[in-house]
Motif scaffolding. Structure first.
Motif, PDB file in Angstrom:
ATOM      1  N   VAL A   1      31.201 -12.379  22.131  1.00 29.78           N
ATOM      2  CA  VAL A   1      31.387 -13.120  20.883  1.00 29.78           C
ATOM      3  C   VAL A   1      32.010 -14.477  21.240  1.00 29.78           C
ATOM      4  CG1 VAL A   1      32.368 -13.056  18.554  1.00 29.78           C
ATOM      5  CG2 VAL A   1      31.775 -10.912  19.725  1.00 29.78           C
ATOM      6  N   PRO A   2      31.184 -15.455  21.630  1.00 29.95           N
ATOM      7  CA  PRO A   2      31.737 -16.725  22.119  1.00 29.95           C
ATOM      8  C   PRO A   2      32.234 -17.615  20.989  1.00 29.95           C
ATOM      9  CG  PRO A   2      29.352 -16.846  22.067  1.00 29.95           C
ATOM     10  CD  PRO A   2      29.709 -15.438  21.672  1.00 29.95           C
ATOM     11  N   PRO A   3      33.152 -18.517  21.307  1.00 33.50           N
ATOM     12  CA  PRO A   3      33.576 -19.518  20.317  1.00 33.50           C
ATOM     13  C   PRO A   3      32.482 -20.556  20.124  1.00 33.50           C
ATOM     14  CG  PRO A   3      34.603 -19.964  22.427  1.00 33.50           C
ATOM     15  CD  PRO A   3      33.854 -18.678  22.591  1.00 33.50           C
ATOM     16  N   ARG A   4      32.704 -21.465  19.201  1.00 36.98           N
ATOM     17  CA  ARG A   4      31.702 -22.488  18.875  1.00 36.98           C
ATOM     18  C   ARG A   4      31.784 -23.647  19.869  1.00 36.98           C
ATOM     19  NH1 ARG A   4      33.770 -20.122  14.298  1.00 36.98           N
ATOM     20  NH2 ARG A   4      32.303 -19.537  12.643  1.00 36.98           N
TER      21      ARG A   4
ATOM     22  N   TRP B   1      28.113 -17.205  15.472  1.00 33.17           N
ATOM     23  CA  TRP B   1      28.763 -17.427  14.187  1.00 33.17           C
ATOM     24  C   TRP B   1      27.979 -18.330  13.241  1.00 33.17           C
ATOM     25  CZ3 TRP B   1      32.438 -14.208  12.979  1.00 33.17           C
ATOM     26  CH2 TRP B   1      33.262 -13.667  13.985  1.00 33.17           C
ATOM     27  N   ASP B   2      27.325 -19.363  13.774  1.00 35.83           N
ATOM     28  CA  ASP B   2      26.807 -20.438  12.920  1.00 35.83           C
ATOM     29  C   ASP B   2      25.340 -20.728  13.248  1.00 35.83           C
ATOM     30  OD1 ASP B   2      26.386 -22.647  11.347  1.00 35.83           O
ATOM     31  OD2 ASP B   2      27.744 -23.978  12.466  1.00 35.83           O
ATOM     32  N   TYR B   3      24.440 -20.328  12.336  1.00 34.35           N
ATOM     33  CA  TYR B   3      23.015 -20.546  12.574  1.00 34.35           C
ATOM     34  C   TYR B   3      22.625 -22.022  12.545  1.00 34.35           C
ATOM     35  CZ  TYR B   3      22.320 -15.506  11.773  1.00 34.35           C
ATOM     36  OH  TYR B   3      22.354 -14.141  11.860  1.00 34.35           O
TER      37      TYR B   3
ATOM     38  N   TYR C   1      22.532 -20.823  20.018  1.00 32.78           N
ATOM     39  CA  TYR C   1      22.347 -19.395  20.318  1.00 32.78           C
ATOM     40  C   TYR C   1      21.105 -19.166  21.176  1.00 32.78           C
ATOM     41  CZ  TYR C   1      19.002 -19.255  16.365  1.00 32.78           C
ATOM     42  OH  TYR C   1      17.940 -19.469  15.511  1.00 32.78           O
ATOM     43  N   LEU C   2      20.084 -20.035  21.014  1.00 27.25           N
ATOM     44  CA  LEU C   2      18.884 -19.889  21.855  1.00 27.25           C
ATOM     45  C   LEU C   2      19.184 -20.256  23.303  1.00 27.25           C
ATOM     46  CD1 LEU C   2      16.140 -21.300  19.462  1.00 27.25           C
ATOM     47  CD2 LEU C   2      16.463 -18.917  20.156  1.00 27.25           C
ATOM     48  N   ASP C   3      20.015 -21.284  23.505  1.00 27.20           N
ATOM     49  CA  ASP C   3      20.418 -21.648  24.873  1.00 27.20           C
ATOM     50  C   ASP C   3      21.180 -20.495  25.521  1.00 27.20           C
ATOM     51  OD1 ASP C   3      19.336 -24.232  24.608  1.00 27.20           O
ATOM     52  OD2 ASP C   3      21.197 -24.977  23.702  1.00 27.20           O
ATOM     53  N   ALA C   4      22.120 -19.937  24.767  1.00 28.80           N
ATOM     54  CA  ALA C   4      22.920 -18.841  25.313  1.00 28.80           C
ATOM     55  C   ALA C   4      22.043 -17.652  25.684  1.00 28.80           C
ATOM     56  CB  ALA C   4      23.975 -18.417  24.289  1.00 28.80           C
ATOM     57  N   LEU C   5      21.101 -17.306  24.818  1.00 30.25           N
ATOM     58  CA  LEU C   5      20.238 -16.156  25.082  1.00 30.25           C
ATOM     59  C   LEU C   5      19.307 -16.398  26.270  1.00 30.25           C
ATOM     60  CD1 LEU C   5      19.502 -15.123  21.406  1.00 30.25           C
ATOM     61  CD2 LEU C   5      20.526 -13.649  23.150  1.00 30.25           C
TER      62      LEU C   5
END
Length: 479
Positions: A229-232, A264-266, A271-275
């Motif tokens: 659960v990473p921070p922003r 947290w924030d769409y 989130y695509l980079d992280a995945l």
């Protein structure tokens, strides 16, 4: 149709000199003291009547495949825990007496953990010409997969949110002992997160004890599912790698069985980079399967369209909260992605403890003294209120009494039977309380059409939470 076999329970806990009564077979200390009219299901003498042998045995077959078994099977579920401590030698002696008496068909399963715990198979001491071993199907496990990525998990997952504080002080040694007890009973999939206090560290201690104290094959059933659960912040390759390495170190594993990603924030497409970075780590062998938690249907589709091989999405799902079946399940059916559910017993609200209580009267009912109880009470209020919830509990109690199980068992089984659900979470208060026996009852529970209909009737009387709250995970993103 009349049943052709019977499963009595083996009592393997008595002393080898104790007297036993099994069907019409009596034992008095010695194997040589069998009564002449004892029941026998093994080969009989040439003078035995054919019709008597037929009454003792039956053949199961399909085409050219067949097996002769005793019509009375010795069930060995009782070796899996919660029936008392088993002495290995006494247990083997008891099995010999059963076999000597002609009761020589033994029923077991790969998740009956006694053999795994001892590394010892008592059947090896028995005459192979006398013994038939009937291996039953394992209804306790399921597989999540995407392409070449797959992971077998227990259908009931031990949730470790309760280690993060607010449920009582956790003693490290007692907690790890409790984890071993759950795993020994076949409940060997644990769910945690980087933000769940000491959860990942406890798993690391637990897995090392498994390596030292259990046989190698035991590890094949143990699973550790964690969340990140990473921070922003910006999702760079190095940042993602550093955080996954922290979880690997805490859990003391070279490769995470499953990494479930939260965002947290769409409005931030990071989130695509992280995945994508997580997928790279999977290719390197640091993660076995990539998964999501609390993503909605729209974002799940975007992620899959970007080629991210997620195997599951962990979402809130209960008889009260049926949102995953309204949109998410359809996409899951099309893509093969599975759901792992939490909140399935609503922090304990779906239990006998809250049946026939009135929380509107101060101190009249059980206190809502944990974060999960407080969270899911708000869900009950959004769905239809305490009065309707009492109607639901009364319905569940009727079903539970019919099947000889508890309300939580019915609540979990109902969700496990829903479309695309691979596993459901039940929280564990490690070292403080346990529900091993009640949980294992879920795997043999079958809800019939009448049961399902009665539950659906009450569930549908509540408000549509998709309209009230939004899609899966939206409760974490509302302004």
């Amino acid at each position: 149709m009349a049943s052709s076999t019977i499963f009595p329970s083996l009592n393997l806990f008595q002393s080898k000199n104790s007297t036993k009564l099994i069907t019409s077979t009596r034992f008095s200390g010695s194997r040589q003291q069998l009564r002449p009219n004892s029941v026998k299901c093994c080969s009989k003498s040439a003078t035995a009547a054919t019709e008597e042998a037929t009454a003792r045995q039956i053949t199961v077959k399909n085409g050219n495949d067949s097996l002769d078994i005793c019509r009375v099977l010795n069930g060995m579920w009782q070796t899996s825990g919660a029936w008392g401590r088993i002495d290995r030698d006494d247990a083997v002696e008891a099995m010999l007496r059963y076999a000597d008496a002609g009761l020589s068909t033994f029923d077991m399963a790969d998740h009956f953990k006694w053999e795994a715990k001892t590394g010892y198979n008592p059947v090896r001491k028995l005459n192979p010409n006398q013994i038939q071993c009937v291996i039953t199907e394992d209804n306790s496990r399921s597989i999540v997969k995407n392409g070449n990525d797959s992971l077998e998990i227990c259908k009931v997952v031990n949730g470790m949110w309760q280690t993060s504080g607010g449920w009582g002080r956790i003693d490290r040694n007692n907690a790890v002992d409790a984890m071993l007890q759950y795993a020994d009973a076949g409940l060997a999939t644990f769910d945690m997160a980087d933000i769940y206090g000491p959860a990942e560290d406890l798993y690391g201690i637990f897995i090392n004890r498994v390596r030292r104290e259990r046989p190698p094959e035991y590890l094949e059933k143990v699973r550790g599912l964690t969340k990140w659960v990473p921070p922003r912040v910006k999702m760079t390759s190095s940042y993602v790698r550093e955080n996954i390495d922290v979880s690997r170190k805490r859990m003391d594993v070279p490769s995470l069985d499953m990494l479930q990603f939260h965002w947290w924030d769409y409005s931030n497409p990071g989130y695509l980079d992280a995945l994508k970075h997580l997928t790279d780590l999977k290719e390197e062998g640091k993660i076995k399967t990539v998964a999501l938690t609390n993503f909605d249907t729209e974002r799940l589709q975007i992620i899959l369209e970007n080629g991210i091989p997620v195997v599951s999405n962990q979402v809130q799902h209960s008889i009260v909260d049926m949102r995953p079946q309204q949109k998410m399940a359809e996409l899951c059916q099309l893509t093969g992605v599975k759901l792992i559910t939490y909140g399935t017993v609503m922090g304990g609200l779906l239990s006998e403890k809250f049946l026939d209580t009135n929380l509107a009267i101060p101190f009249a009912g059980p206190p809502l003294n944990t974060p999960s109880l407080q969270k899911y009470k708000r869900m009950v209020d959004a769905w239809g209120g305490w009065s309707l919830f009492q109607t639901l509990l009364q319905t569940l109690k009727k079903v539970a009494s019919k099947h000889g199980v508890t309300i939580p068992a019915v609540a979990v089984k109902y969700i496990l039977d829903q479309t695309a659900v691979a596993g459901s979470m039940v929280g564990v208060r490690l070292g403080l309380s346990d529900h091993i026996q009640d949980t294992n009852a879920i795997f043999s529970l079958v809800l019939d059409e009448e049961d399902v209909g009665s539950i659906q009737e009450v569930s549908k009387r509540g408000k549509d939470l998709l309209r009230v709250i939004g899609d899966c995970g939206d409760e974490y993103r509302r302004a």
